[in-house]
Enzyme design. Structure first.
Site, PDB file in Angstrom:
ATOM      1  N   GLY A 101      -2.495   6.998   7.922  1.00 46.42           N
ATOM      2  CA  GLY A 101      -2.206   7.840   6.932  1.00 46.42           C
ATOM      3  C   GLY A 101      -1.271   8.625   5.838  1.00 46.42           C
ATOM      4  N   ASN A 102      -0.842   8.781   5.099  1.00 47.57           N
ATOM      5  CA  ASN A 102       0.366   8.480   3.794  1.00 47.57           C
ATOM      6  C   ASN A 102       0.355   9.515   4.550  1.00 47.57           C
ATOM      7  OD1 ASN A 102      -1.239   9.718   1.767  1.00 47.57           O
ATOM      8  ND2 ASN A 102      -2.346   7.505   2.346  1.00 47.57           N
TER       9      ASN A 102
END
Ligand code: CTP
Length: 401
Positions: free
Chosen positions: A210-211
């Site tokens: 993810g980020n």
């Protein structure tokens, strides 16, 4: 549209007063703050406790609050000035006629006469009363005064007769109000698509790539579009930050593939699309359905590119649609942003640089340069994301809407 709006609901003595409870709930659900003023006679139809609980505010029905040991004056002038909008629902024949003449024998009427805001009224009465010339004249006098009629509906009446006279259903009153408030706003009638937040690309049953995106910039743009009167669809990734999403058509997604599918499906009916989401550029080639166990050895996860939603929308775009992309860069910012604008066939690219402190992921602030395909550039200072959203929209509206 109603978020933060202060709505004063005036309830007069009709059997339809029970619908005030539902109306309050719907107004609150749409983000409005609600205060209620009742005529004393309406207390036979609905209890103050119900309405104060639903509105989360005290309700007012008399000039003096006698329950209080230190009797307190309910200030109709203050109530009237507090309101952004006053809705009188149900408005009985008696209340309509008193509004016309300026009779001021209860707190609701005194508050109405002090209100400086737009006044909406939703009559409720039997069909013959509704058709009576006196009522028609009263309604005409009020609409001539600039007040806004929410027509009574056709159906079964308390008398058992069938005809026009039922107070408009609360859902219809709210819809009427929203549409009326939208009139004259710069994005009224426009369909806007926005995406926001990160995407999660599953590795196995418990892990993902993810980020750090929180979706704050996209949500601010969506809320501002709503304030400007647009019909807004927000495709939102799995952000952990709580967002206020009242009034938006929200489609929750998880991965870059989900985001692609949702945006492609929505784009055709959109006039303007702004893609702020921090989409993963790569995803694991295989997703393990079971948790991958550690073995002591290295683990290599093979990644493959995700689909580029913005580039695809750039290909689909007609010359009636406006497409805006975001570019988050760390170096040679302007050149990379301008390249994205061209490559993805955008009308605007909004550049934020991670070199600017307070800009980009996670912050409540941002600092952007909006670059148009004609080469115009508008730069904002470091501002709250809501203010940046206003600047971005004002720029698009000035040039295109
Ligand atoms: N974007 C997208 N789909 C992707 C990747 C990005 O729709 N798979 C969109 C983003 O929502 C943003 C814009 O493309 O509006 C730019 O994203 P960014 O990550 O800055 O650029 P990339 O296109 O990924 O290019 P690069 O890796 O060269 O920076």
């Amino acid at each position: 549209m109603l978020r933060g709006k202060k709505i004063l609901l005036g309830v007069s003595a009709s059997i339809a007063a029970y619908k005030a409870a539902i109306l309050i709930r719907l107004l609150k659900k749409n983000g409005a703050e609600v205060k209620v003023v009742l005529t004393p006679a309406s207390l036979d139809f609905v209890t103050p406790l119900t309405l104060s609980t639903l509105s989360n505010n005290p309700v007012y029905s008399t000039f003096v609050n006698e329950d209080d040991a230190n009797a307190e004056w309910n200030n109709h002038v203050e109530l009237g000035l507090w309101a952004d909008v006053m809705i009188i629902a149900p408005a009985t024949s008696n209340t309509l006629s008193n509004m016309v003449t300026g009779a001021c024998n209860n707190l609701l009427l005194a508050t109405y006469m002090s209100a400086k805001c737009p006044v909406y009224f939703a009559p409720a009465m039997d069909l013959d009363m509704y058709k009576n010339e006196a009522t028609l004249n009263n309604i005409a006098a009020l609409t001539n005064r600039g007040h806004i009629l929410i027509e009574a509906e056709h159906g079964e009446l308390a008398s058992g007769l069938i005809g026009q006279g039922r107070m408009a259903e609360p859902e219809n009153i709210v819809e009427f109000l929203i549409n009326d408030l939208k009139k004259g706003l710069p994005l009224t009638g426009k369909k806007v698509l926005i995406n926001a937040g990160p995407t999660y690309e599953r590795i196995d049953a418990v892990r993902f790539i993810g980020n750090f995106s929180t979706g704050k910039m996209g949500v601010a743009l969506a809320q501002q579009a709503l304030k400007y009167g647009a019909d807004v669809t927000l495709v939102l990734g799995p952000t952990q930050v709580p967002h206020v999403l009242d009034g938006l058509n929200v489609i929750r997604i998880e991965s870059a593939d989900d985001l692609y599918k949702a945006c492609i499906a929505e784009f055709e009916k959109s006039d303007i699309a702004i893609l702020t989401a921090a989409v993963a550029d790569f995803k694991p080639k295989k997703i393990s359905t079971k948790k991958i166990k550690k073995t002591g050895a290295d683990l290599n996860i093979e990644l493959e590119p995700t689909l580029d939603t913005l580039a695809e929308l750039g290909k689909m775009k007609t010359n009636k649609q406006i497409l805006v992309g975001f570019a988050l860069e760390t170096n040679d910012e302007l050149n990379y942003a301008k390249d994205k604008l061209k490559r993805k066939n955008l009308d605007y690219v909004v550049l934020n640089s991670l070199r600017d402190p307070g800009a980009g992921f996670g912050h409540d602030t941002n600092k952007v340069v909006v670059i148009s395909k004609d080469g115009n550039m508008v730069e904002t200072p470091l501002l709250q994301k809501q203010e940046v959203a206003v600047a971005i929209w004002n720029n698009i509206i000035k040039e295109h809407v």
